[in-house]
Design a protein around this motif. Structure first.
Motif, PDB file in Angstrom:
ATOM      1  N   PHE A  39       0.834  -1.191   0.000  1.00 33.36           N
ATOM      2  CA  PHE A  39       0.000   0.000   0.000  1.00 33.36           C
ATOM      3  C   PHE A  39       0.874   1.247   0.000  1.00 33.36           C
ATOM      4  N   LEU A  40       0.570   2.191  -0.910  1.00 32.63           N
ATOM      5  CA  LEU A  40       1.329   3.443  -0.998  1.00 32.63           C
ATOM      6  C   LEU A  40       0.558   4.618  -0.416  1.00 32.63           C
ATOM      7  N   LEU A  41      -0.683   4.797  -0.879  1.00 31.92           N
ATOM      8  CA  LEU A  41      -1.477   5.924  -0.415  1.00 31.92           C
ATOM      9  C   LEU A  41      -2.929   5.740  -0.804  1.00 31.92           C
ATOM     10  N   LYS A  42      -3.774   6.596  -0.231  1.00 33.26           N
ATOM     11  CA  LYS A  42      -5.204   6.502  -0.491  1.00 33.26           C
ATOM     12  C   LYS A  42      -5.820   7.894  -0.500  1.00 33.26           C
ATOM     13  N   TYR A  43      -6.917   8.006  -1.234  1.00 38.65           N
ATOM     14  CA  TYR A  43      -7.747   9.201  -1.195  1.00 38.65           C
ATOM     15  C   TYR A  43      -9.128   8.802  -0.710  1.00 38.65           C
ATOM     16  N   ILE A  44      -9.603   9.516   0.323  1.00 35.24           N
ATOM     17  CA  ILE A  44     -10.960   9.286   0.818  1.00 35.24           C
ATOM     18  C   ILE A  44     -11.802  10.528   0.543  1.00 35.24           C
ATOM     19  N   THR A  45     -11.358  11.632   1.087  1.00 32.02           N
ATOM     20  CA  THR A  45     -12.049  12.899   0.904  1.00 32.02           C
ATOM     21  C   THR A  45     -11.093  14.005   1.327  1.00 32.02           C
ATOM     22  N   GLY A  46     -11.499  15.252   1.079  1.00 33.15           N
ATOM     23  CA  GLY A  46     -10.673  16.349   1.562  1.00 33.15           C
ATOM     24  C   GLY A  46      -9.667  16.835   0.553  1.00 33.15           C
ATOM     25  N   ASP A  47      -8.463  17.138   1.019  1.00 36.56           N
ATOM     26  CA  ASP A  47      -7.415  17.718   0.195  1.00 36.56           C
ATOM     27  C   ASP A  47      -7.147  16.851  -1.039  1.00 36.56           C
TER      28      ASP A  47
END
Lengths: 114, 115
Positions: free
Chosen positions: B46-54
């Motif tokens: 796992f590197l990174l994730k986007y959920i919400t926000g910036d």
């Protein structure tokens, strides 16, 4: 690899023989998944489990079955292996208590069906 | 139907140069997006994730990703590439149907960083 082991890591088998792959986790995560990885296809979901004895099919489930009798173990069975099932198989886990349930993967099993 | 596309099979960059690995998605509702990296003979990390926000998300090993809702893209970036970044990169979107956490993966992009 986040407390996930897969066995065996490598297997060569003949067409028509049954094969069982094992995924074992020590993280106590409720969700578990089996994927296969093939060039040009990325990872495709075979089956997944959302709890002990609760399983469902993914997009490429034909020819595969799964079982989960304990939280920590998720078994993938090829009832009668075919050459098209030669692939690398990955197990993954996720925790539904932690949005957005990112998945953590095991080291993989390379299966060759001759 | 939900889908993820990585339009480049391979990206080549020189060490020290910025890198971008492209990803576009098609999903109903608000997407949860992920980047994973796979080194040879290893599982996915796992590197990174986007959920919400910036819209700019920072992750492991100096990687970041930019979420663009109007272009339905989630490109992976790094300001200065390292030879050790050479690997296979996967973009994924969480299937919004149900609460199963199922991921839909792109085909993968091989990143080759040359000294």
């Amino acid at each position: 690899d986040a407390g996930i082991t897969q066995s065996p890591r490598h297997k060569v088998t003949e067409t028509g023989t049954p094969v069982t792959l094992r995924c074992h986790q020590t993280e106590n995560h409720r969700y578990m998944y089996w994927y296969r990885q093939d060039p040009g296809h990325g990872l495709r979901l075979i089956h997944y489990s959302y709890g002990v004895k609760d399983t469902d099919k993914g997009e490429v489930s034909d020819g595969y079955s799964v079982s989960r009798s304990k939280t920590e173990d998720f078994l993938l069975t090829l009832e009668s292996a075919t050459s098209s099932q030669t692939s690398v198989y990955f197990c993954a886990i996720s925790d539904p208590r932690q949005e957005p349930y990112e998945q953590y993967f095991g080291p993989g099993t390379r299966l060759t069906v001759t | 139907a939900q889908s993820v596309a990585q339009p480049e099979d391979q990206v080549n960059v020189a060490e020290g140069n910025p890198l971008t690995v492209k990803c576009t998605y098609s999903v109903s509702g608000n997407p949860y997006l992920f980047w994973y990296v796979q080194y040879p003979n290893r599982g996915l990390q796992f590197l990174l994730k986007y959920i919400t926000g910036d819209n700019l998300v920072k992750g492991s090993y100096g990687f970041e990703a930019e979420f663009n809702k109007s272009q339905t893209s989630f490109h992976l970036k790094k300001p200065s590439a390292l030879v050790s970044d050479s690997a296979l990169y996967f973009c994924a979107v969480r299937d919004p149907a149900g609460n199963t956490g199922k991921l839909i993966f792109g085909q993968g992009t091989t990143l080759q960083v040359k000294p």
